[in-house]
Design a protein around this motif. Structure first.
Motif, PDB file in Angstrom:
ATOM      1  N   UNK A  43      -8.718  -1.837  -4.752  1.00 43.27           N
ATOM      2  CA  UNK A  43      -9.990  -2.383  -4.271  1.00 43.27           C
ATOM      3  C   UNK A  43      -9.801  -3.780  -3.683  1.00 43.27           C
ATOM      4  N   UNK A  44      -8.987  -4.590  -4.336  1.00 44.76           N
ATOM      5  CA  UNK A  44      -8.744  -5.945  -3.848  1.00 44.76           C
ATOM      6  C   UNK A  44      -8.002  -5.927  -2.514  1.00 44.76           C
ATOM      7  N   UNK A  45      -7.016  -5.060  -2.392  1.00 45.23           N
ATOM      8  CA  UNK A  45      -6.253  -4.969  -1.147  1.00 45.23           C
ATOM      9  C   UNK A  45      -7.130  -4.496   0.003  1.00 45.23           C
ATOM     10  N   UNK A  46      -7.973  -3.514  -0.272  1.00 44.98           N
ATOM     11  CA  UNK A  46      -8.836  -2.999   0.793  1.00 44.98           C
ATOM     12  C   UNK A  46      -9.903  -4.010   1.182  1.00 44.98           C
ATOM     13  N   UNK A  47     -10.230  -4.910   0.265  1.00 46.34           N
ATOM     14  CA  UNK A  47     -11.226  -5.928   0.595  1.00 46.34           C
ATOM     15  C   UNK A  47     -10.676  -6.951   1.588  1.00 46.34           C
ATOM     16  N   UNK A  48      -9.362  -7.125   1.617  1.00 47.67           N
ATOM     17  CA  UNK A  48      -8.785  -8.082   2.562  1.00 47.67           C
ATOM     18  C   UNK A  48      -8.328  -7.418   3.856  1.00 47.67           C
ATOM     19  N   UNK A  49      -8.171  -6.094   3.829  1.00 49.90           N
ATOM     20  CA  UNK A  49      -7.812  -5.372   5.051  1.00 49.90           C
ATOM     21  C   UNK A  49      -8.285  -3.923   4.936  1.00 49.90           C
ATOM     22  N   UNK A  50      -9.424  -3.648   5.550  1.00 49.16           N
ATOM     23  CA  UNK A  50     -10.007  -2.312   5.457  1.00 49.16           C
ATOM     24  C   UNK A  50      -9.339  -1.316   6.396  1.00 49.16           C
ATOM     25  N   UNK A  51      -8.437  -1.797   7.240  1.00 46.70           N
ATOM     26  CA  UNK A  51      -7.807  -0.927   8.227  1.00 46.70           C
ATOM     27  C   UNK A  51      -6.580  -0.196   7.694  1.00 46.70           C
ATOM     28  N   UNK A  52      -6.056  -0.636   6.550  1.00 40.83           N
ATOM     29  CA  UNK A  52      -4.820  -0.031   6.054  1.00 40.83           C
ATOM     30  C   UNK A  52      -5.106   1.096   5.064  1.00 40.83           C
ATOM     31  N   UNK A  53      -4.145   1.999   4.946  1.00 47.10           N
ATOM     32  CA  UNK A  53      -4.212   3.059   3.940  1.00 47.10           C
ATOM     33  C   UNK A  53      -3.424   2.610   2.716  1.00 47.10           C
ATOM     34  N   UNK A  54      -3.941   2.933   1.540  1.00 46.11           N
ATOM     35  CA  UNK A  54      -3.287   2.544   0.291  1.00 46.11           C
ATOM     36  C   UNK A  54      -3.157   3.764  -0.603  1.00 46.11           C
ATOM     37  N   UNK A  55      -1.923   4.097  -0.947  1.00 47.76           N
ATOM     38  CA  UNK A  55      -1.641   5.217  -1.839  1.00 47.76           C
ATOM     39  C   UNK A  55      -1.256   4.647  -3.198  1.00 47.76           C
ATOM     40  N   UNK A  56      -1.957   5.054  -4.241  1.00 48.64           N
ATOM     41  CA  UNK A  56      -1.636   4.601  -5.590  1.00 48.64           C
ATOM     42  C   UNK A  56      -1.205   5.793  -6.427  1.00 48.64           C
ATOM     43  N   UNK A  57      -0.140   5.594  -7.187  1.00 46.00           N
ATOM     44  CA  UNK A  57       0.378   6.663  -8.045  1.00 46.00           C
ATOM     45  C   UNK A  57       0.692   6.071  -9.418  1.00 46.00           C
ATOM     46  N   UNK A  58       0.122   6.667 -10.451  1.00 49.22           N
ATOM     47  CA  UNK A  58       0.458   6.245 -11.805  1.00 49.22           C
ATOM     48  C   UNK A  58       1.844   6.782 -12.131  1.00 49.22           C
ATOM     49  N   UNK A  59       2.773   5.883 -12.357  1.00 52.54           N
ATOM     50  CA  UNK A  59       4.152   6.318 -12.597  1.00 52.54           C
ATOM     51  C   UNK A  59       4.911   5.253 -13.362  1.00 52.54           C
ATOM     52  N   UNK A  60       5.783   5.700 -14.239  1.00 53.93           N
ATOM     53  CA  UNK A  60       6.747   4.831 -14.907  1.00 53.93           C
ATOM     54  C   UNK A  60       8.019   4.900 -14.067  1.00 53.93           C
ATOM     55  N   UNK A  61       8.290   3.841 -13.321  1.00 52.83           N
ATOM     56  CA  UNK A  61       9.408   3.856 -12.372  1.00 52.83           C
ATOM     57  C   UNK A  61      10.765   3.955 -13.056  1.00 52.83           C
ATOM     58  N   UNK A  62      10.807   3.720 -14.360  1.00 57.49           N
ATOM     59  CA  UNK A  62      12.078   3.837 -15.077  1.00 57.49           C
ATOM     60  C   UNK A  62      12.439   5.287 -15.367  1.00 57.49           C
ATOM     61  N   UNK A  63      11.496   6.193 -15.131  1.00 63.32           N
ATOM     62  CA  UNK A  63      11.731   7.622 -15.354  1.00 63.32           C
ATOM     63  C   UNK A  63      11.907   8.318 -14.002  1.00 63.32           C
ATOM     64  N   UNK A  64      13.067   8.915 -13.788  1.00 66.42           N
ATOM     65  CA  UNK A  64      13.448   9.447 -12.486  1.00 66.42           C
ATOM     66  C   UNK A  64      12.417  10.419 -11.924  1.00 66.42           C
ATOM     67  N   UNK A  65      11.955  11.348 -12.740  1.00 64.89           N
ATOM     68  CA  UNK A  65      11.016  12.363 -12.253  1.00 64.89           C
ATOM     69  C   UNK A  65       9.723  11.718 -11.752  1.00 64.89           C
ATOM     70  N   UNK A  66       9.196  10.751 -12.497  1.00 63.07           N
ATOM     71  CA  UNK A  66       7.957  10.083 -12.077  1.00 63.07           C
ATOM     72  C   UNK A  66       8.185   9.219 -10.843  1.00 63.07           C
ATOM     73  N   UNK A  67       9.331   8.560 -10.768  1.00 61.44           N
ATOM     74  CA  UNK A  67       9.663   7.722  -9.618  1.00 61.44           C
ATOM     75  C   UNK A  67       9.740   8.555  -8.340  1.00 61.44           C
TER      76      UNK A  67
END
Length: 234
Positions: A43-67
């Motif tokens: 929400x904060x990122x889109x408030x400063x630039x509404x023209x960009x696309x933002x993909x969010x993924x809940x992931x533990x980057x230390x786990x290969x499958x989730x990464x």
């Protein structure tokens, strides 16, 4: 429009870099273990630039499958990834002799494996496109060992070494690789400690350096950038 993928983007340096790239007009793919933090930063990122696309993924980057699931979703929704910021990491202030039984695996999986696995996943794609920039967030500990954080030091030295290999492999394809080497930086790693923010590097300083390097001409690459506190390490 270019697409950037950032690990650990809801706090500290990753967060500052995400905002800096959003202001530059890059689409973003970001991950975190905390879904509420992801929703808030989106929400904060889109408030400063509404023209960009933002993909969010809940992931533990230390786990290969989730990464790798994060990487795949980023590609599926944004297309080709042009910029990779390997930011996620854990600081643990213990000597190697005092480490818990799982400390080595935990820190290697958090501090080194994400950069390695994302390079394995994206490397040949970047080479084929002959376009891209990888930023690996290392640490001054990779150069000046921190005895009270021995295993952390080892993982960051390994990350710097990996970054050097990436650069040599990628240079024939025109893909840039930069090692970002921060000194004492005001992030959540310092939570609970009495520190003077005016004597530390700020996450926004690291982001400024990353953006300056990213905006250089196509023929220029910054191999390493070291940013340390003016008064010395904390």
């Amino acid at each position: 429009m270019k697409n950037a993928l950032i690990t650990g983007a809801t706090k500290g340096m990753g967060r500052a870099i995400a905002f800096a790239f959003a202001k530059q007009g890059l689409n973003l793919a970001i991950c975190s273990r905390n879904i509420k933090d992801l929703e808030q930063i989106k929400a904060e990122l889109q408030s400063i630039n509404q023209q960009i696309s933002i993909v969010t993924v809940q992931a533990d980057a230390s786990k290969k499958e989730q990464l790798l699931n994060f990487a795949q979703k980023a590609e599926a929704e944004l297309g080709q990834i042009h910029v990779i910021v390997n930011n996620v990491g854990i600081y643990q202030p213990t000597s190697i002799m005092d480490d818990a039984e799982d400390t080595f695996d935990v820190l290697m999986n958090a501090n080194l494996r994400p950069a390695y696995e994302l390079y394995r996943y994206f490397g040949k794609k970047l080479a084929a496109a002959k376009d891209g920039h990888i930023f690996n967030i290392c640490s001054i500990a990779a150069i000046t060992p921190v005895i009270e954080a021995g295993t952390y030091t080892v993982t960051k030295a390994a990350t710097l070494s990996l970054s050097n290999i990436m650069r040599l492999e990628m240079q024939q394809y025109g893909v840039k690789v930069t090692s970002v080497i921060p000194g004492s930086t005001l992030t959540s790693s310092w939570d609970g400690m009495a520190v003077d923010a005016n004597k530390m590097v700020l996450p926004e300083d690291i982001a400024s350096g990353v953006i300056a390097i990213y905006n250089m001409s196509a023929g220029a690459n910054v191999n390493e950038i070291t940013i340390t506190p003016v008064f010395g390490q904390i």
